[in-house]
Every structure is written in structure tokens, then in C-alpha cells.
Design a protein around this motif. Structure first.
Motif, PDB file in Angstrom:
ATOM      1  N   TYR A 136       0.834  -1.205   0.000  1.00 23.17           N
ATOM      2  CA  TYR A 136       0.000   0.000   0.000  1.00 23.17           C
ATOM      3  C   TYR A 136       0.871   1.259   0.000  1.00 23.17           C
ATOM      4  CZ  TYR A 136      -3.927  -3.046   1.173  1.00 23.17           C
ATOM      5  OH  TYR A 136      -4.883  -4.027   1.148  1.00 23.17           O
ATOM      6  N   PHE A 137       1.979   1.207   0.717  1.00 22.60           N
ATOM      7  CA  PHE A 137       2.861   2.359   0.806  1.00 22.60           C
ATOM      8  C   PHE A 137       3.953   2.313  -0.272  1.00 22.60           C
ATOM      9  CE2 PHE A 137       1.370   1.055   5.038  1.00 22.60           C
ATOM     10  CZ  PHE A 137       0.509   2.106   5.282  1.00 22.60           C
ATOM     11  N   ALA A 138       4.449   1.107  -0.568  1.00 23.73           N
ATOM     12  CA  ALA A 138       5.512   0.971  -1.570  1.00 23.73           C
ATOM     13  C   ALA A 138       5.033   1.443  -2.936  1.00 23.73           C
ATOM     14  CB  ALA A 138       5.988  -0.477  -1.636  1.00 23.73           C
ATOM     15  N   LEU A 139       3.847   1.024  -3.347  1.00 20.70           N
ATOM     16  CA  LEU A 139       3.357   1.385  -4.677  1.00 20.70           C
ATOM     17  C   LEU A 139       3.103   2.882  -4.793  1.00 20.70           C
ATOM     18  CD1 LEU A 139       0.950  -1.613  -5.375  1.00 20.70           C
ATOM     19  CD2 LEU A 139       3.126  -1.136  -6.502  1.00 20.70           C
ATOM     20  N   SER A 140       2.554   3.493  -3.746  1.00 19.32           N
ATOM     21  CA  SER A 140       2.285   4.931  -3.814  1.00 19.32           C
ATOM     22  C   SER A 140       3.588   5.732  -3.846  1.00 19.32           C
ATOM     23  CB  SER A 140       1.412   5.380  -2.640  1.00 19.32           C
ATOM     24  OG  SER A 140       2.032   5.095  -1.404  1.00 19.32           O
ATOM     25  N   MET A 141       4.586   5.306  -3.058  1.00 22.68           N
ATOM     26  CA  MET A 141       5.874   5.996  -3.060  1.00 22.68           C
ATOM     27  C   MET A 141       6.579   5.837  -4.410  1.00 22.68           C
ATOM     28  SD  MET A 141       6.498   7.581  -0.202  1.00 22.68           S
ATOM     29  CE  MET A 141       8.276   7.715  -0.079  1.00 22.68           C
ATOM     30  N   MET A 142       6.534   4.630  -4.976  1.00 21.30           N
ATOM     31  CA  MET A 142       7.189   4.395  -6.262  1.00 21.30           C
ATOM     32  C   MET A 142       6.454   5.111  -7.392  1.00 21.30           C
ATOM     33  SD  MET A 142       8.760   0.512  -6.103  1.00 21.30           S
ATOM     34  CE  MET A 142       7.235  -0.340  -5.715  1.00 21.30           C
ATOM     35  N   ASP A 143       5.118   5.187  -7.321  1.00 16.04           N
ATOM     36  CA  ASP A 143       4.370   5.945  -8.332  1.00 16.04           C
ATOM     37  C   ASP A 143       4.809   7.404  -8.351  1.00 16.04           C
ATOM     38  OD1 ASP A 143       2.880   3.876  -9.319  1.00 16.04           O
ATOM     39  OD2 ASP A 143       1.133   4.245  -8.063  1.00 16.04           O
ATOM     40  N   ARG A 144       5.119   7.950  -7.181  1.00 17.94           N
ATOM     41  CA  ARG A 144       5.487   9.365  -7.086  1.00 17.94           C
ATOM     42  C   ARG A 144       6.950   9.627  -7.465  1.00 17.94           C
ATOM     43  NH1 ARG A 144       3.376  13.903  -4.899  1.00 17.94           N
ATOM     44  NH2 ARG A 144       4.800  15.469  -4.087  1.00 17.94           N
ATOM     45  N   HIS A 145       7.851   8.730  -7.048  1.00 18.62           N
ATOM     46  CA  HIS A 145       9.277   9.032  -7.155  1.00 18.62           C
ATOM     47  C   HIS A 145      10.037   8.192  -8.184  1.00 18.62           C
ATOM     48  CE1 HIS A 145       9.067  11.665  -3.675  1.00 18.62           C
ATOM     49  NE2 HIS A 145       8.446  10.719  -3.007  1.00 18.62           N
ATOM     50  N   TYR A 146       9.423   7.137  -8.715  1.00 21.73           N
ATOM     51  CA  TYR A 146      10.145   6.238  -9.624  1.00 21.73           C
ATOM     52  C   TYR A 146      10.407   6.887 -10.972  1.00 21.73           C
ATOM     53  CZ  TYR A 146      11.080   2.400 -12.824  1.00 21.73           C
ATOM     54  OH  TYR A 146      11.635   1.599 -13.783  1.00 21.73           O
ATOM     55  N   GLN A 147      11.612   6.630 -11.515  1.00 28.34           N
ATOM     56  CA  GLN A 147      11.966   7.022 -12.880  1.00 28.34           C
ATOM     57  C   GLN A 147      12.660   5.847 -13.554  1.00 28.34           C
ATOM     58  OE1 GLN A 147      14.390  10.481 -12.224  1.00 28.34           O
ATOM     59  NE2 GLN A 147      12.636  11.877 -12.219  1.00 28.34           N
ATOM     60  N   ARG A 148      12.395   5.651 -14.833  1.00 27.44           N
ATOM     61  CA  ARG A 148      12.876   4.458 -15.536  1.00 27.44           C
ATOM     62  C   ARG A 148      14.400   4.386 -15.615  1.00 27.44           C
ATOM     63  NH1 ARG A 148      14.262   0.322 -17.021  1.00 27.44           N
ATOM     64  NH2 ARG A 148      13.384  -1.121 -18.552  1.00 27.44           N
ATOM     65  N   MET A 150      16.741   5.431 -13.420  1.00 28.62           N
ATOM     66  CA  MET A 150      17.367   5.721 -12.123  1.00 28.62           C
ATOM     67  C   MET A 150      18.723   5.028 -12.014  1.00 28.62           C
ATOM     68  SD  MET A 150      14.124   5.242  -9.538  1.00 28.62           S
ATOM     69  CE  MET A 150      14.689   6.266  -8.186  1.00 28.62           C
ATOM     70  N   THR A 151      19.654   5.699 -11.340  1.00 30.72           N
ATOM     71  CA  THR A 151      20.933   5.070 -11.007  1.00 30.72           C
ATOM     72  C   THR A 151      20.748   4.198  -9.774  1.00 30.72           C
ATOM     73  OG1 THR A 151      21.612   6.870  -9.538  1.00 30.72           O
ATOM     74  CG2 THR A 151      22.169   7.083 -11.885  1.00 30.72           C
ATOM     75  N   VAL A 152      21.763   3.396  -9.460  1.00 32.22           N
ATOM     76  CA  VAL A 152      21.683   2.538  -8.275  1.00 32.22           C
ATOM     77  C   VAL A 152      21.489   3.388  -7.018  1.00 32.22           C
ATOM     78  CG1 VAL A 152      22.944   0.913  -6.817  1.00 32.22           C
ATOM     79  CG2 VAL A 152      23.061   0.695  -9.308  1.00 32.22           C
ATOM     80  N   GLU A 153      22.222   4.489  -6.917  1.00 33.84           N
ATOM     81  CA  GLU A 153      22.124   5.348  -5.731  1.00 33.84           C
ATOM     82  C   GLU A 153      20.717   5.933  -5.600  1.00 33.84           C
ATOM     83  OE1 GLU A 153      24.511   5.548  -8.032  1.00 33.84           O
ATOM     84  OE2 GLU A 153      26.124   4.627  -6.837  1.00 33.84           O
ATOM     85  N   GLU A 154      20.133   6.373  -6.702  1.00 35.35           N
ATOM     86  CA  GLU A 154      18.781   6.931  -6.669  1.00 35.35           C
ATOM     87  C   GLU A 154      17.756   5.856  -6.300  1.00 35.35           C
ATOM     88  OE1 GLU A 154      19.248  10.458 -10.044  1.00 35.35           O
ATOM     89  OE2 GLU A 154      18.696   8.425 -10.652  1.00 35.35           O
ATOM     90  N   ALA A 155      17.937   4.655  -6.841  1.00 33.91           N
ATOM     91  CA  ALA A 155      17.009   3.568  -6.547  1.00 33.91           C
ATOM     92  C   ALA A 155      17.082   3.156  -5.076  1.00 33.91           C
ATOM     93  CB  ALA A 155      17.302   2.371  -7.445  1.00 33.91           C
ATOM     94  N   VAL A 156      18.288   3.057  -4.548  1.00 28.96           N
ATOM     95  CA  VAL A 156      18.452   2.684  -3.132  1.00 28.96           C
ATOM     96  C   VAL A 156      17.883   3.777  -2.224  1.00 28.96           C
ATOM     97  CG1 VAL A 156      20.134   2.218  -1.307  1.00 28.96           C
ATOM     98  CG2 VAL A 156      20.408   1.153  -3.556  1.00 28.96           C
ATOM     99  N   ASN A 157      18.041   5.028  -2.628  1.00 26.87           N
ATOM    100  CA  ASN A 157      17.452   6.138  -1.873  1.00 26.87           C
ATOM    101  C   ASN A 157      15.930   6.016  -1.845  1.00 26.87           C
ATOM    102  OD1 ASN A 157      17.537   8.687  -0.474  1.00 26.87           O
ATOM    103  ND2 ASN A 157      16.868   9.658  -2.370  1.00 26.87           N
ATOM    104  N   LEU A 158      15.333   5.638  -2.983  1.00 29.49           N
ATOM    105  CA  LEU A 158      13.886   5.433  -3.038  1.00 29.49           C
ATOM    106  C   LEU A 158      13.488   4.235  -2.179  1.00 29.49           C
ATOM    107  CD1 LEU A 158      11.033   5.866  -4.051  1.00 29.49           C
ATOM    108  CD2 LEU A 158      11.672   4.765  -6.205  1.00 29.49           C
ATOM    109  N   VAL A 159      14.267   3.174  -2.234  1.00 29.27           N
ATOM    110  CA  VAL A 159      14.003   1.991  -1.399  1.00 29.27           C
ATOM    111  C   VAL A 159      14.002   2.374   0.081  1.00 29.27           C
ATOM    112  CG1 VAL A 159      15.044  -0.172  -0.571  1.00 29.27           C
ATOM    113  CG2 VAL A 159      14.786   0.237  -3.028  1.00 29.27           C
TER     114      VAL A 159
END
Length: 204
Positions: A136-148, A150-159
Motif C-alpha cells: 500500500y505504501f511501496a506502490l504509492s511511493m514508487m508511483d510518485r518518485h520512480y523514474q525508468r 534511475m541510477t543505483v544510488e537513486e534507486a536505493v534512496n527510493l528503497v
């Protein structure tokens, strides 16, 4: 109360899972690894009944290895996902496995990919996916901040943002998470995010 999620970046894929082994209201351990390495370039994150999860993921792992042993070439990520879906579909009308899967891999020809496979054998190729109450929270956060791209650092920051959101907003949030990554260099453990550790067993 499980949380398993994953995403595809520029040239890699990440799978994250909580590490709690829970039965009813009891937390048995906090270092259960729910992300299996299928082979050198594939990860399988699973949630569901503990026995089904352990048995089914190991069954898939051994059959992927058997295919490579017999044929001399590994299955592609798409082929492994379709094989997994087929096994779930076959079991569905016999003795179904209560297990949901996020399968990530890296292929030389196609690059990183991520597949969503649920317990009723639905299969979808996605850029981001999640299972469990944490979704419920992961999908909403990824919908807002995900970019196709992304670098590893950006992805880990989102995680990390997703993990913090789950910990702060889910009533029975799992305390610890394991992060694994797959890219051209292979599948491997990236990091743990731990807020508690299991108490040491005292010898009598």
C-alpha cells in the motif's frame, strides 16, 4: 504482514523484502531471507505461507539449474518467469501454493527486467511491483518518485524512503529488510536495513 517490492533501474533491478518470520501474533525471527538467488543473474523475492514459499522457490531454483545442466545454456528471465507461472497454474487446481513472487533478472540481450507473479498464476512484466501489506505504501511511493533511468544510488534512496514509510505508517511493520540487486555483474546481496537484531541464544 509481509512486504516485498522491486523496481527496474537504468541497467539493473532491485528486489527488497522484509526478513520477519511470523506466525499468528508471534514473531519467530527477524533475519529470514525471502529473496532467493535462482542463478547467477536472477532473483526471486517471495511472500506467502512460510512452507509454500520455501518449498516452491527451492523447486523453481533447482529446475532452473537442471535446465542449464541439461542444455548448457541458462533460461532467460522471461523464460524463468513463464516456467514459474506455469508451475503455479498447474498446481492451482491440485494443491495450490499460497505464494506471490517478484522475479528480477538481467539478460545480455534485453537488459534488466522484473516480473510480477501472484498465487493465482497471473504474470506481468512491470517496471515496479509490490506484494503484502507494505505494498500500500511501496506502490504509492514508487508511483510518485520512480523514474525508468534511475541510477543505483537513486534507486536505493527510493528503497530507503519506502522502508521508512512502511515502518512509520504500518501498524505491525516489519523491522528489518534485505536489499538485493542484479545487473550485468550478477545477482548479489546489496545491504540490510535493520532496526532490531535477534537476541542471542543462551546456552544452558
Amino acid at each position: 504482514m509481509e512486504s516485498v517490492f522491486g523496481l527496474v533501474g537504468k541497467d539493473f533491478a532491485i528486489v527488497v523484502a522484509d526478513s520477519s518470520a511470523v506466525h499468528s501474533i508471534l514473531l519467530h525471527k527477524t533475519n529470514e531471507d525471502k529473496i532467493m538467488l535462482l542463478d547467477s543473474h536472477k532473483l526471486m523475492g517471495a511472500s506467502g505461507e512460510t512452507g509454500d514459499r520455501a518449498q516452491f522457490t527451492e523447486y523453481i531454483q533447482k529446475n532452473v539449474a537442471l535446465y542449464q545442466f541439461r542444455n548448457g545454456i541458462p533460461l532467460t528471465t522471461a523464460a524463468a518467469a513463464n516456467f514459474t507461472r506455469g508451475e503455479l497454474a498447474t498446481a492451482l487446481r491440485k494443491n495450490p501454493y499460497m505464494v506471490n513472487i517478484i522475479l528480477a533478472g538481467y539478460d545480455k540481450e534485453t537488459g534488466p527486467s522484473l516480473y510480477f507473479i501472484d498465487y493465482i498464476a497471473s504474470l506481468h512484466k512491470l517496471d515496479k511491483a509490490a506484494f503484502g501489506y507494505g505494498s500500500y505504501f511501496a506502490l504509492s511511493m514508487m508511483d510518485r518518485h520512480y523514474q525508468r533511468d534511475m541510477t543505483v544510488e537513486e534507486a536505493v534512496n527510493l528503497v530507503d524512503k519506502v522502508i521508512m514509510e512502511i515502518r512509520s505508517r504500518l501498524v505491525v511493520a516489519p523491522p528489518n529488510f534485505v536489499i538485493k540487486i542484479v545487473d550485468k555483474d550478477g545477482a548479489r546481496e546489496y545491504a540490510w536495513r535493520e532496526s532490531i537484531k535477534d537476541a542471542p541464544v543462551i546456552a544452558s
